[in-house]
Design a protein around this motif. Structure first.
Motif, PDB file in Angstrom:
ATOM      1  N   VAL A  46       0.851  -1.184   0.000  1.00 41.99           N
ATOM      2  CA  VAL A  46       0.000   0.000   0.000  1.00 41.99           C
ATOM      3  C   VAL A  46       0.887   1.236   0.000  1.00 41.99           C
ATOM      4  O   VAL A  46       1.914   1.272   0.676  1.00 41.99           O
ATOM      5  N   GLY A  47       0.479   2.260  -0.753  1.00 41.38           N
ATOM      6  CA  GLY A  47       1.213   3.520  -0.782  1.00 41.38           C
ATOM      7  C   GLY A  47       2.027   3.682  -2.045  1.00 41.38           C
ATOM      8  O   GLY A  47       2.080   2.787  -2.898  1.00 41.38           O
ATOM      9  N   ALA A  48       2.661   4.830  -2.157  1.00 42.29           N
ATOM     10  CA  ALA A  48       3.509   5.122  -3.317  1.00 42.29           C
ATOM     11  C   ALA A  48       4.822   4.363  -3.159  1.00 42.29           C
ATOM     12  O   ALA A  48       5.584   4.600  -2.209  1.00 42.29           O
TER      13      ALA A  48
ATOM     14  N   PRO B 207     -11.177  14.669   3.979  1.00 42.63           N
ATOM     15  CA  PRO B 207     -10.686  13.286   3.857  1.00 42.63           C
ATOM     16  C   PRO B 207      -9.267  13.211   3.306  1.00 42.63           C
ATOM     17  O   PRO B 207      -8.901  13.974   2.408  1.00 42.63           O
ATOM     18  N   PRO B 208      -8.452  12.314   3.839  1.00 43.56           N
ATOM     19  CA  PRO B 208      -7.125  12.065   3.245  1.00 43.56           C
ATOM     20  C   PRO B 208      -7.281  11.486   1.836  1.00 43.56           C
ATOM     21  O   PRO B 208      -8.322  10.923   1.499  1.00 43.56           O
ATOM     22  N   GLU B 209      -6.245  11.608   1.043  1.00 48.38           N
ATOM     23  CA  GLU B 209      -6.260  11.031  -0.297  1.00 48.38           C
ATOM     24  C   GLU B 209      -6.212   9.511  -0.197  1.00 48.38           C
ATOM     25  O   GLU B 209      -5.497   8.967   0.652  1.00 48.38           O
ATOM     26  N   PRO B 210      -6.985   8.796  -1.024  1.00 52.35           N
ATOM     27  CA  PRO B 210      -6.929   7.326  -0.980  1.00 52.35           C
ATOM     28  C   PRO B 210      -5.518   6.812  -1.257  1.00 52.35           C
ATOM     29  O   PRO B 210      -4.747   7.438  -1.998  1.00 52.35           O
TER      30      PRO B 210
ATOM     31  N   VAL C 193      -5.517   5.999   8.912  1.00 52.86           N
ATOM     32  CA  VAL C 193      -5.263   4.647   8.407  1.00 52.86           C
ATOM     33  C   VAL C 193      -6.286   4.325   7.332  1.00 52.86           C
ATOM     34  O   VAL C 193      -7.338   4.977   7.244  1.00 52.86           O
ATOM     35  N   PRO C 194      -6.034   3.301   6.510  1.00 51.32           N
ATOM     36  CA  PRO C 194      -7.081   2.819   5.618  1.00 51.32           C
ATOM     37  C   PRO C 194      -8.300   2.375   6.443  1.00 51.32           C
ATOM     38  O   PRO C 194      -8.144   1.780   7.513  1.00 51.32           O
ATOM     39  N   ARG C 195      -9.498   2.669   5.944  1.00 54.52           N
ATOM     40  CA  ARG C 195     -10.711   2.398   6.712  1.00 54.52           C
ATOM     41  C   ARG C 195     -10.816   0.929   7.141  1.00 54.52           C
ATOM     42  O   ARG C 195     -11.306   0.627   8.239  1.00 54.52           O
ATOM     43  N   TYR C 196     -10.367  -0.004   6.281  1.00 54.81           N
ATOM     44  CA  TYR C 196     -10.553  -1.412   6.621  1.00 54.81           C
ATOM     45  C   TYR C 196      -9.833  -1.789   7.918  1.00 54.81           C
ATOM     46  O   TYR C 196     -10.226  -2.728   8.609  1.00 54.81           O
ATOM     47  N   HIS C 197      -8.765  -1.033   8.266  1.00 54.95           N
ATOM     48  CA  HIS C 197      -8.030  -1.309   9.502  1.00 54.95           C
ATOM     49  C   HIS C 197      -8.890  -1.103  10.738  1.00 54.95           C
ATOM     50  O   HIS C 197      -8.642  -1.726  11.778  1.00 54.95           O
ATOM     51  N   VAL C 198      -9.859  -0.176  10.649  1.00 54.51           N
ATOM     52  CA  VAL C 198     -10.577   0.231  11.859  1.00 54.51           C
ATOM     53  C   VAL C 198     -12.086   0.012  11.758  1.00 54.51           C
ATOM     54  O   VAL C 198     -12.846   0.556  12.556  1.00 54.51           O
ATOM     55  N   GLU C 199     -12.535  -0.771  10.791  1.00 49.91           N
ATOM     56  CA  GLU C 199     -13.970  -0.985  10.635  1.00 49.91           C
ATOM     57  C   GLU C 199     -14.606  -1.542  11.903  1.00 49.91           C
ATOM     58  O   GLU C 199     -15.668  -1.076  12.341  1.00 49.91           O
ATOM     59  N   GLN C 200     -13.979  -2.540  12.504  1.00 46.55           N
ATOM     60  CA  GLN C 200     -14.529  -3.136  13.718  1.00 46.55           C
ATOM     61  C   GLN C 200     -14.528  -2.130  14.865  1.00 46.55           C
ATOM     62  O   GLN C 200     -15.488  -2.048  15.643  1.00 46.55           O
ATOM     63  N   SER C 201     -13.455  -1.343  14.979  1.00 43.64           N
ATOM     64  CA  SER C 201     -13.359  -0.355  16.050  1.00 43.64           C
ATOM     65  C   SER C 201     -14.413   0.737  15.887  1.00 43.64           C
ATOM     66  O   SER C 201     -14.950   1.247  16.884  1.00 43.64           O
TER      67      SER C 201
ATOM     68  N   LEU D 157      -7.527   1.100  -4.833  1.00 47.14           N
ATOM     69  CA  LEU D 157      -7.376   2.258  -3.954  1.00 47.14           C
ATOM     70  C   LEU D 157      -8.063   1.952  -2.625  1.00 47.14           C
ATOM     71  O   LEU D 157      -9.135   1.344  -2.596  1.00 47.14           O
ATOM     72  N   LEU D 158      -7.444   2.388  -1.536  1.00 38.26           N
ATOM     73  CA  LEU D 158      -8.009   2.186  -0.213  1.00 38.26           C
ATOM     74  C   LEU D 158      -8.421   3.526   0.382  1.00 38.26           C
ATOM     75  O   LEU D 158      -7.622   4.465   0.437  1.00 38.26           O
ATOM     76  N   GLU D 159      -9.668   3.609   0.832  1.00 38.21           N
ATOM     77  CA  GLU D 159     -10.148   4.825   1.477  1.00 38.21           C
ATOM     78  C   GLU D 159      -9.412   5.025   2.804  1.00 38.21           C
ATOM     79  O   GLU D 159      -9.279   4.109   3.611  1.00 38.21           O
ATOM     80  N   GLU D 160      -8.907   6.239   3.032  1.00 43.62           N
ATOM     81  CA  GLU D 160      -8.239   6.586   4.280  1.00 43.62           C
ATOM     82  C   GLU D 160      -9.211   7.341   5.186  1.00 43.62           C
ATOM     83  O   GLU D 160     -10.128   8.015   4.713  1.00 43.62           O
ATOM     84  N   ILE D 161      -8.976   7.262   6.503  1.00 39.23           N
ATOM     85  CA  ILE D 161      -9.885   7.887   7.462  1.00 39.23           C
ATOM     86  C   ILE D 161      -9.083   8.394   8.654  1.00 39.23           C
ATOM     87  O   ILE D 161      -8.048   7.827   9.012  1.00 39.23           O
TER      88      ILE D 161
END
Length: 292
Positions: free
Chosen positions: A143-145, A261-264, A239-247, A158-162
């Motif tokens: 993930v990332g550049a 919003p941060p850039e994806p 972080v990418p949203r998937y990291h914190v979905e449960q939280s 692309l991963l959505e960041e939050i």
């Protein structure tokens, strides 16, 4: 052993820079690997490899022969697959960070392996891209550049960041509503491999990206530690949203500054520049594109 198989042995020795490791990869005795390379050198009349007690490196002729071997092996595999209708088979070595693997790959991997039952997958969780070439990894997912002179990158998603923080942290420091409010806040710093400073927070505002570095309460280099520290109220993270979905669902973290919003973040698959990928790598890359 025929010439094509001898080429496969030679290319694996060069990629692994070791006769022993190549033998382990190919599941054949080390003595067989040594004998194959020796006979190959005798047949074409040049020295292909320089051997030391610690490493194996190609000669100038060996490097040129290696590139020709890759092309020939690829042509043969493509031809066999196309005309026989056979499915790709053999060892497939993939390197991917554990959080990506657990969230995206593993839930759908049983179907991929059911579709290609003769592919033997090895999944590692490395950190340094340079190790991928030395260890014979077929492709790396990051993930990332990503910049690497040894690897070609192909974006697959692309991963959505939050931006998030814990309720306890926000109760103590207040909930920021505008970017100016961040002056009274702390962040948990994430330090990427090879960097000595924390990555700044990133926000989109009026069509522009704004980087902001708040005071750091803690510096980490693990995404899982970053999220755990945020749940403990140590500061703001992105972080990418998937990291914190449960939280987010259980309320241990709260989304903030959603208007900025941060850039994806791009997800890329990388593979060695000087190695044409096999049919099994091709079908895996196609599958990855559907996964992401």
């Amino acid at each position: 052993m025929d010439r094509i198989e001898a080429m496969r042995v030679f290319t694996r020795v060069l990629e692994r820079q070791s006769f022993t490791l190549a033998a382990e990869d190919l599941n054949i005795p080390r003595s067989t690997v040594t004998d194959v390379v020796k006979r190959l050198e005798q047949r074409i009349g040049v020295v292909l490899l320089e051997r030391t007690t610690r490493q194996v490196n190609p000669t100038i002729d060996g490097d040129a022969f290696y590139k020709r071997c890759l092309s020939i092996i690829q042509e043969v595999e493509d031809a066999e697959t196309a005309f026989s209708g056979a499915k790709p088979k053999g060892a497939l070595r993939v390197d991917v960070h554990g959080t990506l693997a657990r969230h995206f790959l593993l839930p759908k991997l049983p179907q991929f392996l059911a579709d290609y039952p003769e592919i033997e997958m090895f999944m590692s969780e490395g950190d340094k891209l340079s190790d991928a070439v030395k260890e014979g990894i077929d492709c790396v997912i990051r993930v990332g550049a990503i910049k690497s002179v040894d690897l070609i990158a192909r974006q697959i998603g692309l991963l959505e960041e939050i931006t998030v923080a814990s309720p306890e942290y926000l109760q103590t420091h207040g909930t920021p509503m505008r970017l100016n409010d961040l002056e009274n806040h702390k962040m948990i710093g994430f330090r990427a491999t090879g960097s000595s400073v924390a990555m700044p927070l990133e926000f989109a505002s009026d069509g522009s990206l704004i980087n902001y570095s708040a005071p750091v309460s803690l510096m980490v280099n693990s995404a899982e530690t970053l999220v755990t520290a945020a749940r403990q109220g140590l500061g703001i993270i992105q972080v990418p949203r998937y990291h914190v979905e449960q939280s987010l669902r259980d309320g241990s973290l709260v989304a903030i500054l959603e208007c900025y919003p941060p850039e994806p973040s791009p997800v890329s698959v990388l593979y060695p520049r000087n190695r044409q990928y096999s049919a099994r790598v091709k079908v895996f890359l196609e599958w990855l594109s559907t996964v992401f």
